[in-house]
Scaffold this active site. Sequence first.
Site, mmCIF file in Angstrom:
data_model
loop_
_atom_site.group_PDB
_atom_site.id
_atom_site.type_symbol
_atom_site.label_atom_id
_atom_site.label_comp_id
_atom_site.label_asym_id
_atom_site.label_seq_id
_atom_site.Cartn_x
_atom_site.Cartn_y
_atom_site.Cartn_z
ATOM 1 N N ILE A 288 0.825 -1.206 0.000
ATOM 2 C CA ILE A 288 0.000 0.000 0.000
ATOM 3 C C ILE A 288 0.860 1.255 0.000
ATOM 4 O O ILE A 288 0.368 2.347 0.243
ATOM 5 C CB ILE A 288 -1.000 -0.016 1.175
ATOM 6 C CG1 ILE A 288 -0.269 -0.066 2.529
ATOM 7 C CG2 ILE A 288 -1.925 -1.209 1.056
ATOM 8 C CD1 ILE A 288 -1.197 0.084 3.721
ATOM 9 N N GLY A 289 2.136 1.055 -0.310
ATOM 10 C CA GLY A 289 3.043 2.191 -0.372
ATOM 11 C C GLY A 289 4.073 2.139 0.736
ATOM 12 O O GLY A 289 4.924 3.022 0.849
ATOM 13 N N GLY B 273 3.806 0.138 10.995
ATOM 14 C CA GLY B 273 2.996 1.096 10.231
ATOM 15 C C GLY B 273 2.308 2.147 11.074
ATOM 16 O O GLY B 273 2.322 3.327 10.757
ATOM 17 N N GLU B 274 1.682 1.711 12.136
ATOM 18 C CA GLU B 274 0.859 2.642 12.893
ATOM 19 C C GLU B 274 1.573 3.314 14.063
ATOM 20 O O GLU B 274 1.330 4.481 14.345
ATOM 21 C CB GLU B 274 -0.406 1.925 13.374
ATOM 22 C CG GLU B 274 -1.395 1.717 12.236
ATOM 23 C CD GLU B 274 -2.277 0.523 12.450
ATOM 24 O OE1 GLU B 274 -1.712 -0.577 12.675
ATOM 25 O OE2 GLU B 274 -3.507 0.669 12.388
ATOM 26 N N GLY C 245 6.294 -0.383 1.373
ATOM 27 C CA GLY C 245 7.536 -1.120 1.122
ATOM 28 C C GLY C 245 7.401 -2.606 1.380
ATOM 29 O O GLY C 245 8.403 -3.294 1.557
ATOM 30 N N LYS D 259 7.937 -7.079 14.447
ATOM 31 C CA LYS D 259 6.596 -6.584 14.714
ATOM 32 C C LYS D 259 6.310 -5.435 13.744
ATOM 33 O O LYS D 259 7.213 -4.976 13.047
ATOM 34 C CB LYS D 259 6.500 -6.115 16.164
ATOM 35 C CG LYS D 259 6.827 -7.219 17.166
ATOM 36 C CD LYS D 259 6.651 -6.800 18.625
ATOM 37 C CE LYS D 259 7.840 -6.037 19.157
ATOM 38 N NZ LYS D 259 7.833 -5.884 20.629
ATOM 39 N N GLY D 260 5.068 -5.031 13.679
ATOM 40 C CA GLY D 260 4.666 -4.051 12.665
ATOM 41 C C GLY D 260 5.070 -2.636 12.994
ATOM 42 O O GLY D 260 5.110 -2.235 14.152
#
Lengths: 785, 785
Positions: free
Chosen positions: B491-492, B722-723, B494, B719-720
Amino acid sequence: MPKIVRTRVEFEGEVRERMAVVVEDQVLPWSAREKLDIVGRPHPRVGGRQIVTGGATYTADVQIPGMLHCKIRRSPLPHAEVLSIDTAEAQTLFGVRGVLTHANAPRIRWFGNSFLFDRFVRFEGDEVAAVAADSEEIAEDALDLIHVRYRELPFVVDPEQAMKPDAPRVHKEGNVIGGPEGDVYERGNLEEGFARSNHVFSERYETQAAVHNCLEPHCCVAMWNGDELVLWTSTQHAYGVRDGVAAALGLPLHKVRVICEFMGAGFGSKQGAGKHEVIAALLAKMTERPVRLYPSRREENLAGGVRHPTIQYLRAGVRRDGKLMALHLRSIANVGAYGTDSSEVGGPVRELYDCANVRTEQFAVYTNAGPAAAFRAPGYVEGMFALESMMDQIAYSLSMDPLQLRLVNYARKDPVRGATYSSKPLDEAYRTGAKMAGWNLRAKAQQMGARRRGLGMASQIWGGGGGPPAYAIIRLNSDGTADLVTGTQDIGTGTKTVLVQIAAEELGLKAEDIRITVGDTLAGPYAPVSAGSMTVPSMGPAVRAAAKSAREELLSLASALMQVSAASLSIRNGIITSTTPSKTVAVSDVTRRIGDFMIVGKGARGPNPPNVKVRTFGAQFAEVEVDVETGDVTVTRVVAVHDFGRIINPLTSGSQIEGGIVQGIGFALMEERFVDPESGTSLNANLEAYKIPTILDIPIIEHALIDRPDESCNSIGSKGAGEPPIIPTAAAIANAVYDAAGVRVRSLPITREKILVEIGKLKLQPKPAGEAPGPAQKRRRPRRG
Amino acid sequence: MPKIVRTRVEFEGEVRERMAVVVEDQVLPWSAREKLDIVGRPHPRVGGRQIVTGGATYTADVQIPGMLHCKIRRSPLPHAEVLSIDTAEAQTLFGVRGVLTHANAPRIRWFGNSFLFDRFVRFEGDEVAAVAADSEEIAEDALDLIHVRYRELPFVVDPEQAMKPDAPRVHKEGNVIGGPEGDVYERGNLEEGFARSNHVFSERYETQAAVHNCLEPHCCVAMWNGDELVLWTSTQHAYGVRDGVAAALGLPLHKVRVICEFMGAGFGSKQGAGKHEVIAALLAKMTERPVRLYPSRREENLAGGVRHPTIQYLRAGVRRDGKLMALHLRSIANVGAYGTDSSEVGGPVRELYDCANVRTEQFAVYTNAGPAAAFRAPGYVEGMFALESMMDQIAYSLSMDPLQLRLVNYARKDPVRGATYSSKPLDEAYRTGAKMAGWNLRAKAQQMGARRRGLGMASQIWGGGGGPPAYAIIRLNSDGTADLVTGTQDIGTGTKTVLVQIAAEELGLKAEDIRITVGDTLAGPYAPVSAGSMTVPSMGPAVRAAAKSAREELLSLASALMQVSAASLSIRNGIITSTTPSKTVAVSDVTRRIGDFMIVGKGARGPNPPNVKVRTFGAQFAEVEVDVETGDVTVTRVVAVHDFGRIINPLTSGSQIEGGIVQGIGFALMEERFVDPESGTSLNANLEAYKIPTILDIPIIEHALIDRPDESCNSIGSKGAGEPPIIPTAAAIANAVYDAAGVRVRSLPITREKILVEIGKLKLQPKPAGEAPGPAQKRRRPRRG
């Protein structure tokens, strides 16, 4: 998963280690007694509605914004050196975006020692330059503005001329591929065999260059996505084009994606990467625009490939009782300027009959004609015409029933290696065909006036066992539908339909609940070329293995949900049933229960059975009417009985038989590419002067399928059906013509002129030695044994 | 492969059987000491060149011949009944091909009891009709020719008004989702907690509706291939759109293919099927043409979703030493006309600090405003602003170092369930951040003139452990390159880059030798939504498992070829090395040797570890300058320290941090969708009056990554990312503003006006109870403990 297996083999007294790659495939074949729900039943064509309503996206339908159109400037001469190409004027034409010639194209080695754009042109139609422009019309106009100076070179179009030492050389290496010895096979002792023969027959046969004439030409669209090439192309082998184009352009394989969603036939002419695909890719790179290349029918017929024309010198020695004692074939295949020696003209002579002493010498010869390419059962169609014409001649000479002669020489084992056949119901094909065709009644045909009726037959042998590598992946969706993802292609034969049936059968789903993906190297794993009648026997077991692995996951989940053992479960019509206790649950209930968790089955085609020969067999019986005054031949009926092992879909198998016979009729009676020996140019590179059968030429075709699973062949028990039906047709028609008119035409196509010439000879000359009685003595024709 | 596992759990005294689906994943995590070649290093963006040169195909770039353009007629009123729609005039406009309204569209249930085209419109921007025409301009002209008669209804845009019993009802069921009780969580004894507190703080916080403002709007192109729908769409979940659109249209899942090759962000607003996709599909069906729908920025900002505006009443009880004794949050999230209650505003209060007595009451309330949608860390951004503002206030009130207060209340275990964290280096983030930001030196900042400098900090907690189901397939090509096929989408962020790195690491190939496929439900198996910071931790282990299975096949083949044991082999940089005996062979030698036999690895993400809580942590320190005369706030520097477990690619992680902070600055200081309470219409549905940060607003951003593999989380230890980076930014800025100007703005965005109002209060009023000293007493600010 591929594994490397080492085996020790004794070879000429030495023990050598041999390495082979094998794929494990644990799937047991469906037994012949197993009741199948979907496999074996007629199933309408998957995607058929799209095809007949015009909704299918063929390569020619691909439209990309900004797409340019490519046209190719082709040599008008059969052999020349290109002295200079002046593209300056063409490049100034408004709308021209790029021009490629040998001057600016990368030096990509293409065929032997020649190049993609070569300084020498070797046939009328050879690629000299290519233009990409805003429209096809502009590109065509630009072609005329390219000024080429040629130095004409001597040329040769006759293969026997080309074999002479002083003939013009098409390639530097000489005109006979592999050298003057040719490709020799020998078993037994030929001289001894002839010595022990009571009769020796010796004939010259000739078969012509037939054009594939696929409905869809060799078209492609090339587009670059960054450093990745996307190529839509009409091909029989998406993966092969990927590999070939990558090699030509020096790209790694993962940077080429080949797409072929719908495809309008190849018949052998579209088995790998072609120049057109590389040219389109280069022009797309040069112009930074997508490029579409769509050859005209003329270009297609000049340069798209032809069936190898052959000359065959066949000698046969037989005992009084019809037993073949010796067979000797010397065949010359004309491969044109860039064909290969793939044509196995000697195949039928080597392997159809039980004959101890056999020698075949196959020659493949370059000429300055359009290149030959594999064409539906290459070699066997041509070789079978000669062999089965000869067998007919022998039978009549010995006053034997031609069918009886074939049974006398019936090979119980593979004559080449002595291997057992996985199955060989050829005798049954003879019997069934004879009954359907009224073989025993043929002598009773009334022969009145000029139109004489005759019945002839011929046999068929061909591979079709396929084999690994072939892969498939199947995924179950949460609503119980499935996605079958493959890298194969459906070249118009019904591959999608058949593979969906196999997956549906194994998974216990309805066929309409499965979507199959073909023709995209990005989506599907490796699949073999759709050629050699191998798609069903290669891809079919891979699909079944994938479905089986998915089925096992599904049943294991169902058993956990139903609290019964997985062994007690079966699936049919999307319903999972347990026997004890009696319970049912829908497949979709299980998949919905696991939600986004996905059952993913992976399958590969296992190895072919060791020490077993897989062959398809068949027999065709042609009924003709010959007008002995005009020479006109009308095929009135063809009866075909073929063995493809288990029939997955009688509709698609039947279509293959009908299509093969129609194409065989064209080959027998009308099709021929003419190259003028004076100018070296083609006289009928079109569909006006090159005749193919129309609906009016198609007789009643009746067929029977020996629908018997070949359990030692593969897990689905099926063999390939694509090529066999064309193999015996021309020979059966030629034999029927003899039966009707008493003349043998040994050169295809059997034209009116050739028939009249033979009838003329009959009237002028005494009965030729070893020849059977003509139509006048029809009543004396022997009965079937 | 998914398996169903039954476990017995005790629930309220009863023993119940619970069934869970798990995927086996036998891949052991890379150990922290393992030296990795590709993972952990900066790797340029896969496809980055295409993106920056304009060569990437976003949904808006899809062009199909014959494609129509769709425009949507939207309600100009916040609440009304549609009495009639007259489309006759629109339909006669030349170039108009189809018009859809509630009169002719299928009655597709969309949200609760409403429909795709509903008789009631509930916000300004609600869909009333759609037109497909030859061009966007014609479609827009046609919209004006559709005549709609409305009956205006009373409306409500303020959520607290909407909660009143006599408020206009947005939906029949009532305005408070789940009923008037709200969504309640409680642990300990709140009253007791407050009773045992030395100080009680009670504040009202407010956060605004922020628009996602993705660069790429919610565009799509719908095309029917026979009975199969192909949908190009800008989505965070290709599989989710497939499932949602199939459900809406009553299609089986295998008849819908969703493609999203490149994507220009979603930030939570593109998680599943939207009305626009169904409308485009219906119009494509109606017109038998492909249909493109590309909303304008105005449409996007009216109807594309906003962050839930919240009102939060937070009460905190603390002991003298700073220990939190009780936390009580009553939050109201305004979900607009069609939002859901996904906003977990109470999350930070429940789980950031070790507090025994906690109660959160979350309300989600319908209003007649544009729908709320998940927006990067939904709930946590809003909740963290309140909680961390409150913590800062407590610290100043107790004359404690705010950081020290956080350490006093540090949760060693998950306060909600008492579970162990898979890893929690938040204390390290505090220490590192404090050092980088110069936290100890902050009191020494010179405060001269009207521009006052301040430093504030806030914490971050968020999920990001991902989990199954997630799948990947990897295929090795004969030249040693590989194709990694997934169903995920980039979704942009990477995703492609990171997954290629993981596959390359595990396979021992160079990253450039791997092509990844994303965003095509036909090609790749199921992948989860790219949301919840779960893509890397979900897809990463699946990709690693697929690569491992391919690696095992590869090494088994290599061991057979090299005649060494597979265990002695390792792969690096495309070379397979055996230790004893010392031998090497290139991967491409092995793959070339097996030719068309293909190594196909299949991988799935295994289950999350039981009884372990996976969370990401971080801290941000914002430095601001506040002009106390104008109220102007300039963020001069942000220091961010985050823990995402193992860092796969410091470039992409760094980009997430920078992007999150920039978006956080917009949220803190400038962004706000205004809905006029008088008219119920949006006043700034554009990018002129709705301000987002520009390059001039972006401060120095310094970040550090706690790059420590979380080995009990998953096989890649990641772990993520993004947010998390947006979560603490607004709170840190608000706290810095207080540090600089001595005023707390508890309503976002922190505008000049609000600051001036607060400064005005400061001058007019006595020091508020429990409030820390203002800027005048700066020198008395406590030191860091």
